[in-house]
Structures are given as structure tokens and as C-alpha cells.
Design a protein around this motif. Structure first.
Motif, PDB file in Angstrom:
ATOM      1  N   GLU A 128      26.462 -26.138 -43.641  1.00 54.31           N
ATOM      2  CA  GLU A 128      27.419 -25.827 -42.550  1.00 54.31           C
ATOM      3  C   GLU A 128      27.102 -24.394 -42.408  1.00 54.31           C
ATOM      4  OE1 GLU A 128      31.525 -27.304 -43.464  1.00 54.31           O
ATOM      5  OE2 GLU A 128      30.521 -29.485 -43.204  1.00 54.31           O
ATOM      6  N   HIS A 129      27.869 -23.727 -41.499  1.00 57.15           N
ATOM      7  CA  HIS A 129      27.963 -22.323 -40.980  1.00 57.15           C
ATOM      8  C   HIS A 129      28.170 -21.414 -42.178  1.00 57.15           C
ATOM      9  CE1 HIS A 129      26.922 -22.559 -36.724  1.00 57.15           C
ATOM     10  NE2 HIS A 129      27.625 -23.598 -36.671  1.00 57.15           N
ATOM     11  N   GLU A 130      29.269 -21.924 -43.050  1.00 62.16           N
ATOM     12  CA  GLU A 130      29.922 -20.816 -44.149  1.00 62.16           C
ATOM     13  C   GLU A 130      29.655 -21.652 -45.537  1.00 62.16           C
ATOM     14  OE1 GLU A 130      34.129 -20.253 -43.430  1.00 62.16           O
ATOM     15  OE2 GLU A 130      33.474 -19.157 -41.579  1.00 62.16           O
ATOM     16  N   ARG A 131      29.139 -23.074 -45.535  1.00 60.46           N
ATOM     17  CA  ARG A 131      29.074 -23.491 -46.870  1.00 60.46           C
ATOM     18  C   ARG A 131      28.074 -24.589 -46.745  1.00 60.46           C
ATOM     19  NH1 ARG A 131      34.815 -26.442 -46.113  1.00 60.46           N
ATOM     20  NH2 ARG A 131      34.430 -27.552 -44.426  1.00 60.46           N
ATOM     21  N   PHE A 132      28.023 -24.954 -48.249  1.00 59.16           N
ATOM     22  CA  PHE A 132      27.193 -26.200 -48.645  1.00 59.16           C
ATOM     23  C   PHE A 132      28.496 -27.160 -48.745  1.00 59.16           C
ATOM     24  CE2 PHE A 132      23.601 -23.516 -49.787  1.00 59.16           C
ATOM     25  CZ  PHE A 132      22.851 -23.920 -48.842  1.00 59.16           C
ATOM     26  N   ARG A 133      28.322 -28.295 -48.159  1.00 52.18           N
ATOM     27  CA  ARG A 133      29.368 -29.438 -48.857  1.00 52.18           C
ATOM     28  C   ARG A 133      28.399 -30.396 -49.257  1.00 52.18           C
ATOM     29  NH1 ARG A 133      33.516 -31.690 -45.423  1.00 52.18           N
ATOM     30  NH2 ARG A 133      34.648 -31.475 -47.433  1.00 52.18           N
ATOM     31  N   TYR A 145      30.455 -22.018 -51.060  1.00 55.19           N
ATOM     32  CA  TYR A 145      30.219 -21.068 -49.787  1.00 55.19           C
ATOM     33  C   TYR A 145      28.983 -20.369 -49.905  1.00 55.19           C
ATOM     34  CZ  TYR A 145      34.508 -22.401 -47.995  1.00 55.19           C
ATOM     35  OH  TYR A 145      35.630 -23.348 -47.535  1.00 55.19           O
ATOM     36  N   HIS A 146      28.294 -19.937 -48.962  1.00 57.36           N
ATOM     37  CA  HIS A 146      26.848 -19.444 -48.940  1.00 57.36           C
ATOM     38  C   HIS A 146      27.070 -18.199 -49.482  1.00 57.36           C
ATOM     39  CE1 HIS A 146      25.208 -22.611 -46.651  1.00 57.36           C
ATOM     40  NE2 HIS A 146      25.949 -22.379 -45.560  1.00 57.36           N
ATOM     41  N   ARG A 147      26.025 -17.661 -50.479  1.00 56.31           N
ATOM     42  CA  ARG A 147      25.870 -16.437 -50.853  1.00 56.31           C
ATOM     43  C   ARG A 147      24.679 -15.826 -50.339  1.00 56.31           C
ATOM     44  NH1 ARG A 147      27.846 -17.590 -57.004  1.00 56.31           N
ATOM     45  NH2 ARG A 147      29.769 -18.452 -56.688  1.00 56.31           N
ATOM     46  N   VAL A 148      23.618 -16.484 -49.951  1.00 51.52           N
ATOM     47  CA  VAL A 148      22.698 -16.134 -49.344  1.00 51.52           C
ATOM     48  C   VAL A 148      22.913 -16.236 -47.889  1.00 51.52           C
ATOM     49  CG1 VAL A 148      19.954 -16.859 -48.732  1.00 51.52           C
ATOM     50  CG2 VAL A 148      20.794 -16.862 -51.065  1.00 51.52           C
ATOM     51  N   ARG A 149      22.621 -15.240 -46.829  1.00 53.27           N
ATOM     52  CA  ARG A 149      23.166 -15.016 -45.623  1.00 53.27           C
ATOM     53  C   ARG A 149      21.940 -15.821 -44.683  1.00 53.27           C
ATOM     54  NH1 ARG A 149      28.002 -15.874 -46.343  1.00 53.27           N
ATOM     55  NH2 ARG A 149      28.866 -14.596 -47.527  1.00 53.27           N
ATOM     56  N   SER A 150      20.954 -15.568 -44.999  1.00 52.48           N
ATOM     57  CA  SER A 150      19.618 -16.003 -44.146  1.00 52.48           C
ATOM     58  C   SER A 150      19.439 -17.318 -44.529  1.00 52.48           C
ATOM     59  CB  SER A 150      18.422 -15.222 -44.385  1.00 52.48           C
ATOM     60  OG  SER A 150      17.546 -15.915 -43.440  1.00 52.48           O
ATOM     61  N   LEU A 151      20.022 -18.323 -43.853  1.00 46.33           N
ATOM     62  CA  LEU A 151      19.987 -19.767 -44.233  1.00 46.33           C
ATOM     63  C   LEU A 151      18.686 -20.170 -44.079  1.00 46.33           C
ATOM     64  CD1 LEU A 151      23.373 -21.360 -42.656  1.00 46.33           C
ATOM     65  CD2 LEU A 151      22.675 -20.618 -45.123  1.00 46.33           C
ATOM     66  N   SER A 152      17.632 -19.774 -42.991  1.00 47.86           N
ATOM     67  CA  SER A 152      16.581 -20.381 -42.661  1.00 47.86           C
ATOM     68  C   SER A 152      15.458 -19.902 -43.946  1.00 47.86           C
ATOM     69  CB  SER A 152      16.058 -19.863 -41.226  1.00 47.86           C
ATOM     70  OG  SER A 152      15.863 -18.373 -41.213  1.00 47.86           O
ATOM     71  N   ALA A 153      15.926 -18.882 -44.768  1.00 50.55           N
ATOM     72  CA  ALA A 153      15.286 -18.412 -45.844  1.00 50.55           C
ATOM     73  C   ALA A 153      15.185 -19.478 -47.085  1.00 50.55           C
ATOM     74  CB  ALA A 153      15.605 -17.232 -46.490  1.00 50.55           C
ATOM     75  N   ILE A 154      16.293 -20.455 -46.928  1.00 49.64           N
ATOM     76  CA  ILE A 154      16.443 -21.290 -48.070  1.00 49.64           C
ATOM     77  C   ILE A 154      15.312 -22.690 -47.698  1.00 49.64           C
ATOM     78  CG2 ILE A 154      17.969 -22.919 -49.090  1.00 49.64           C
ATOM     79  CD1 ILE A 154      20.364 -20.925 -47.998  1.00 49.64           C
TER      80      ILE A 154
END
Length: 169
Positions: A128-133, A145-154
Motif C-alpha cells: 500500500e502507499h504507506e505500508r505492507f499489509r 510501514y515503509h522504511r524504503v521510500r522508493s517502492l519501485s526499487a524493491i
């Protein structure tokens, strides 16, 4: 769903780990009765990286004498956006991230431990925008909650430990 590609090698279990991944053909179906399970440890790429709305589904069977297993979402061979470690001895599910060379604060709180030695499971990680569920067998288990801000890099998933991997989407 995220499209994954199979790899052969897995990271070491050290705090300053470096990942070594090589990729092969995409995983599309679970094995039938005459087919073998997916190779462990598992390393696969997530085409296009993560983004809100993408999910990863992992189906497997916990080993009868399970001690632990882990699932990690990483930025190639660099940062670890999410590491889930299931520990059977104390029935804990640990979560953490390794960003810019250091581990963050480990999270441990869960309402129940969903894994049973010798039994199948379905683990889903929704981005999700702010977190993994994270869901297990359709039940919501935790938010990270995301600690890596660039999701596409994951763009890489690693799975290792006391389980048989039967399907990955």
C-alpha cells in the motif's frame, strides 16, 4: 500480482549481509503431484518493483521439525525493505528493514502466531502507499510501514528456512 523470476542463490544470515542473485525463468504455477517444489533457498525478481496495489503470494508447507524461516523483500542486492522471520521455538514473527547500511528497530507484536509445523500456509504481502499489509491464510496479521521510500526499487524476494515452497505469485 507481482511477477517473479526464480534465482539460485540466497543471502548469508549475517547482519552486514550482501545478496547474490541470479535469475532464470518466471514462476507461473504451483507444482502438480508429479512435479517438485520450488528450490530453496529461493531468490526471485519482482518485475517492475513494488507499487501500491501489488501483492506477493507465497504458498508453502512448514517443515515438521521447523525452527524458523524468513521472507525478505529487497532492493536488488542492497537495502532490505522488509524481512519477516518466523521463529517456532518462541512463536514469534520478527520484522525489520536494513536501509543505508543499518538495521532499524525490530518489530515483534502480533495477535497470533499463524504457522503450524507440518501444515500448509498462504502468506500474502500487499503493498500500500504507506505500508505492507501481511495476511496469513486470509487473516490480517500485521502492518509494516515503509522504511524504503522508493517502492519501485524493491525488486527481489528471498525465501529461506524450514519450509517447502509450493507456489509463488
Amino acid at each position: 500480482m507481482a511477477e517473479l523470476r526464480v534465482g539460485e542463490e540466497m543471502r548469508s544470515r549475517t547482519p552486514n549481509r550482501r545478496l547474490n542473485c541470479s535469475f532464470g525463468e518466471p514462476v507461473v504455477n504451483s507444482p502438480g503431484k508429479d512435479e517438485q517444489s520450488l528450490a530453496m533457498p529461493f531468490c526471485g525478481s519482482i518485475r517492475g518493483g513494488m507499487r501500491p496495489g501489488k501483492k506477493i503470494t507465497i504458498m508453502g508447507i512448514v517443515a515438521k521439525e521447523a525452527d524458523s524461516f524468513d521472507v525478505s523483500l529487497t532492493c536488488g542486492c542492497g537495502d532490505v525493505a522488509l524481512e519477516l522471520t518466523a521463529r517456532f521455538e518462541d512463536r514469534r514473527l520478527l520484522r525489520n528493514a536494513h536501509v543505508s547500511g543499518s538495521w532499524g528497530e525490530e518489530e515483534t507484536a502480533i495477535t497470533f502466531f499463524p504457522f503450524i509445523a507440518g501444515q500448509p500456509f498462504r502468506l500474502e504481502i500487499h503493498c500500500e502507499h504507506e505500508r505492507f499489509r501481511v495476511f496469513v491464510d486470509g487473516q490480517p496479521l500485521l502492518d509494516f510501514y515503509h522504511r524504503v521510500r522508493s517502492l519501485s526499487a524493491i525488486d527481489t524476494v528471498h525465501i529461506n528456512g524450514a519450509l517447502t515452497l509450493t507456489k509463488l505469485n
